[in-house]
Design a protein around this motif. Structure first.
Motif, short mmCIF file in Angstrom:
data_model
loop_
_atom_site.label_atom_id
_atom_site.label_comp_id
_atom_site.label_asym_id
_atom_site.label_seq_id
_atom_site.Cartn_x
_atom_site.Cartn_y
_atom_site.Cartn_z
N ILE A 138 0.84 -1.20 0.00
CA ILE A 138 0.00 0.00 0.00
C ILE A 138 0.87 1.25 0.00
O ILE A 138 0.62 2.21 -0.74
N ILE A 139 1.91 1.25 0.84
CA ILE A 139 2.82 2.40 0.89
C ILE A 139 3.50 2.60 -0.46
O ILE A 139 3.54 3.72 -0.99
N ASP A 140 4.03 1.51 -1.03
CA ASP A 140 4.74 1.60 -2.31
C ASP A 140 3.83 2.01 -3.46
O ASP A 140 4.29 2.63 -4.43
N SER A 141 2.55 1.68 -3.36
CA SER A 141 1.61 2.03 -4.43
C SER A 141 1.30 3.52 -4.48
O SER A 141 0.78 4.02 -5.48
N GLY A 142 1.58 4.23 -3.38
CA GLY A 142 1.29 5.65 -3.32
C GLY A 142 -0.13 5.97 -2.90
O GLY A 142 -0.54 7.14 -2.89
N GLU A 143 -0.90 4.94 -2.53
CA GLU A 143 -2.32 5.17 -2.20
C GLU A 143 -2.51 6.13 -1.03
O GLU A 143 -3.47 6.92 -1.03
N ILE A 144 -1.62 6.09 -0.03
CA ILE A 144 -1.76 7.02 1.10
C ILE A 144 -0.79 8.20 0.97
O ILE A 144 -0.57 8.96 1.93
N GLY A 145 -0.20 8.36 -0.20
CA GLY A 145 0.72 9.46 -0.43
C GLY A 145 2.07 9.21 0.23
O GLY A 145 2.47 8.07 0.45
N GLU A 146 2.76 10.27 0.57
CA GLU A 146 4.06 10.16 1.24
C GLU A 146 3.84 9.92 2.73
O GLU A 146 3.02 10.58 3.36
N VAL A 147 4.56 8.97 3.28
CA VAL A 147 4.47 8.69 4.72
C VAL A 147 5.07 9.85 5.50
O VAL A 147 6.21 10.26 5.25
N ARG A 148 4.29 10.37 6.46
CA ARG A 148 4.77 11.49 7.28
C ARG A 148 4.98 11.09 8.73
O ARG A 148 5.84 11.64 9.42
N HIS A 149 4.18 10.12 9.22
CA HIS A 149 4.31 9.75 10.64
C HIS A 149 3.80 8.33 10.86
O HIS A 149 2.85 7.89 10.21
N LEU A 150 4.47 7.62 11.75
CA LEU A 150 4.02 6.29 12.20
C LEU A 150 3.91 6.33 13.72
O LEU A 150 4.85 6.73 14.40
N SER A 151 2.76 5.92 14.23
CA SER A 151 2.58 5.83 15.69
C SER A 151 2.31 4.38 16.06
O SER A 151 1.56 3.69 15.38
#
Length: 334
Positions: A138-151
């Motif tokens: 999902i991250i690599d596909s760009g569906e959620i855009g650029e990762v900014r934060h992980l909690s």
């Protein structure tokens, strides 16, 4: 029928008898061939799991030439000693997390395993649950855009009065919530965020008598201003989650690290994208079985493990920095 790797299990630790031995029995390429322990109950466990060879000492098991790989679930401070002993005897080594209490020790362990041509892997079993591969897709596909934060959060209530002699409450033995469960959160952040880690800051509470961190909350700062936060505790109700926030959406895992506790191994990933769509995918799998199969397959195929000793070294460095920050009450730069 393919060849099975013959495993030796060092000790009757709870995780060994509740998770690892059953996983070996279910794995398509593994066999529980021997177990070693001075615990009088070792014979009972051997009968239950149909393990034919029982040893009263760990050294005896390591001298067994038929054993190809060993699983080491000792208290944290004993990992280095027995990983090295096993490697010298030519045994491939799967060691419980954390592999060691200093990055210097990890480097030495990894080097000795290389010298004796045996595989080394730290047992972060959660990463073998297919839900995490889906997250990466999902991250690599760009569906959620650029990762900014992980909690992430990993907490559970540890009964201090019932577990007075528990190694998790002994600072010299690698006790503390970060070593025990926070390490999963840190590992997930480093695995899923592709940026370079720049600094850490951790705040928490130490037990006044046991002198271990009972609760800790940290901020990891990566390059390009990407951040990760983690919270771990021995003083709160059970939770094991992570959530990834991107510029276009969010990914949430309610059973991030202990999917085995839900319906025999149920991973769950909810994706909320920028278009307002919310969907949930389920992944039924036993992460312990997949871990054992992966390690055994690498031995049989003569290839490197998915999670390398180099990655273990870097993860341990971050944990060291977290403890430095917690103790000195300051930001630690890496």
């Amino acid at each position: 029928m393919g060849k099975n790797i013959k495993w030796g299990i060092l000790s009757t630790a709870t995780i060994a008898v509740n998770a690892i031995i059953p996983a070996i029995l279910s794995a398509k390429n593994s066999e529980a061939a021997a177990i070693a322990s001075s615990n009088p109950k070792v014979d009972e466990w051997a009968r239950k799991f149909n393990i034919k060879q029982v040893y009263r000492s760990y050294d005896e098991l390591l001298h067994d030439e038929e054993i190809e790989a060993v699983y080491i679930p000792f208290p944290n401070h004993l990992h280095k000693e027995w990983v090295i002993k096993a490697a010298i005897k030519g045994k491939h080594v799967l060691v419980e997390k954390p592999a060691a209490l200093t990055s210097e020790d990890v480097m030495e362990m990894v080097q000795i395993c290389k010298e004796h041509k045996v595989l080394f892997m730290e047992a972060f079993m959660y990463q073998f649950q297919p839900q995490h591969l889906f997250v990466k897709e999902i991250i690599d596909s760009g569906e959620i855009g650029e990762v900014r934060h992980l909690s992430s959060t990993f907490t559970f209530p540890l009964n201090i009065h019932q577990h007075t002699h528990e190694f998790r409450l002994n600072a010299k033995h690698g006790g503390g919530s970060i070593w025990d469960v926070g390490c999963y959160c840190i590992h997930a952040a480093k695995t899923l965020i592709k940026e370079e880690l720049k600094s850490v800051y951790v705040s928490g509470r130490f037990h006044p008598d046991h002198h271990v961190d009972m609760t800790a909350t940290g901020i990891l700062t990566f390059s390009r201003d990407v951040t990760a936060s983690f919270h771990c505790s021995f003083e709160e109700s059970f939770r094991n989650t992570y959530e990834i926030h991107g510029t276009k959406g969010t990914i949430f895992l309610p059973n991030a690290f202990c999917s085995d506790r839900v319906d025999g191994g149920l991973g769950e990933v909810t994706v909320m994208n920028g278009g307002g769509e919310i969907r949930t995918e389920l992944f039924k799998a036993n992460q312990y079985v997949l871990q054992m199969e992966h390690f055994a397959e690498c031995i049989l195929a003569g290839k490197e493990v998915w999670y390398s000793g180099t990655e273990t070294f870097h993860n341990t460095r971050v944990i060291e920095a977290c403890y430095q920050s917690l103790t000195e009450e300051k930001i630690v730069h890496l």
